[in-house]
Design a protein around this motif. Sequence first.
Motif, PDB file in Angstrom:
ATOM      1  N   ALA A  40      -4.078   6.742   5.831  1.00 11.43           N
ATOM      2  CA  ALA A  40      -4.681   7.886   5.144  1.00 11.43           C
ATOM      3  C   ALA A  40      -5.915   8.350   5.898  1.00 11.43           C
TER       4      ALA A  40
ATOM      5  N   MET B 237      -1.458  10.473   6.401  1.00 16.39           N
ATOM      6  CA  MET B 237      -1.557  11.214   5.141  1.00 16.39           C
ATOM      7  C   MET B 237      -2.979  11.744   4.993  1.00 16.39           C
TER       8      MET B 237
ATOM      9  N   SER C  12      -5.829  13.765   2.941  1.00 17.33           N
ATOM     10  CA  SER C  12      -6.116  14.225   1.585  1.00 17.33           C
ATOM     11  C   SER C  12      -7.588  14.058   1.254  1.00 17.33           C
TER      12      SER C  12
ATOM     13  N   CYS D 173      -4.356   8.706  -2.038  1.00 21.23           N
ATOM     14  CA  CYS D 173      -3.999   8.336  -0.668  1.00 21.23           C
ATOM     15  C   CYS D 173      -3.870   6.827  -0.516  1.00 21.23           C
TER      16      CYS D 173
ATOM     17  N   THR E 282      -0.659   4.289   1.015  1.00 22.06           N
ATOM     18  CA  THR E 282      -0.841   3.960   2.432  1.00 22.06           C
ATOM     19  C   THR E 282      -1.330   2.518   2.571  1.00 22.06           C
TER      20      THR E 282
END
Length: 358
Positions: free
Chosen positions: A58, A229, A231, A237, A241
């Motif tokens: 993330a 990812m 965010s 997140c 992750t």
Amino acid sequence: MRQNVLGPRAVPETAAPSPDQVDGSVLAVEGLRVRYPGASAEAISDISTVLAAGDRVALVGESGSGKSTTGLAVGGLLPRDAEVTADRFAIDGRPQPLMAPGVLPRRRPDVSMVFQDAMTCLDPVSTIGTQLRTVLRDATGASRAEAKVRAAEWLRRVGLDDTVRVLGSRPYELSGGMRQRVMIAIALCSRPRLVIADEPTSALDASLARQAMGLLTDLVRESGAAMLMISHDIDLCAEFTDRVLVMYAGRIVEEVASERLHTAAAHPYTRGLLASVPTLAGAGAEWLSAIPAPTGESGGCDFRARCRYATDRCAELPPLEAGVRCWHTADVLAAPGAAAPAVPPPSLREISLEEVPA
Ligand SMILES: Nc1ncnc2c1ncn2[C@@H]1O[C@H](COP(=O)(O)OP(=O)(O)O)[C@@H](O)[C@H]1O
Ligand code: SF4
Ligand SMILES: [Mg+2]
């Protein structure tokens, strides 16, 4: 060579391998920097990380911290006039050319991106079937007949069982949640090695967002690809992750195992970010809009204007050591008998807007 002042316990359990150990890596980046035209400072500075196949990482931080710029740089989709440089940049072990200013950006074939706004990413005039089949044929060399079969299979995989109707629909004829599923199918059907999802669920309500995140991460895991990812929602997140990279003002300031985020995060900014989560819709949102963009003037820790632990030493940029870029945290963890990262969490609500430099 700088000494590692932290004990072994403090090193993130899922720390990425160093760029010297990139054999078999899906993404190996060292010293990635981007400057937009006319900007006084770099939008991202010295970004380094390594993702292996199957890694789910993330990239979190508030608006303006440089998350999207990082994703676009890796995906080869920055505006053509952005300056991008890196000391090392390889995908699937292959060095990648960086765009020179003026060179038209090209998507990297091994990298797929999923964005927040499916409506603007999908071609508004082509049917979903045409778009899926085109990607399948271009990326996998499927024949026309194979692409037709696989397009329907991919729709079923993303939970769209009414395949005949969806394949014949144009994006505006589908709901937001369906479009997002279509975009996930399009991103994954090309068999990418790396999937970058930039705020993939921000346009969806909370329960649809969680479903879409689960779907995306399941499909990426099945495919064996790595995932980045992006965010602003640090908790969402972390749930999907294995490792979290926290960005502030264009730099990674902390790297921590997702499962230890709440117990082991040590950087004052990460602690503040975690403390502010329940108020994101209220006071936190006001704070978000006040995040200063990188000025490039300081050369020191960008967080120091609002950090309660700042000292004169913070005028010098701290290194990212043992996963944390902070002088104070390094001192705390290096103290004899330190059993755990002991930085008390400052609440971002305690930081008044007056303290934020203009
Ligand atoms: N196309 C662009 N042109 C000029 N500056 C940009 C552009 N895109 C982003 N920036 C600037 O780069 C910095 C990082 O932005 P961005 O990567 O979009 O952050 P995030 O995704 O974390 O919100 C911000 O200061 C933003 O204003
Ligand atoms: S203590 Fe210093 S280095 Fe650490 S976050 Fe605060 S200002 Fe930055
Ligand atoms: Mg963004």
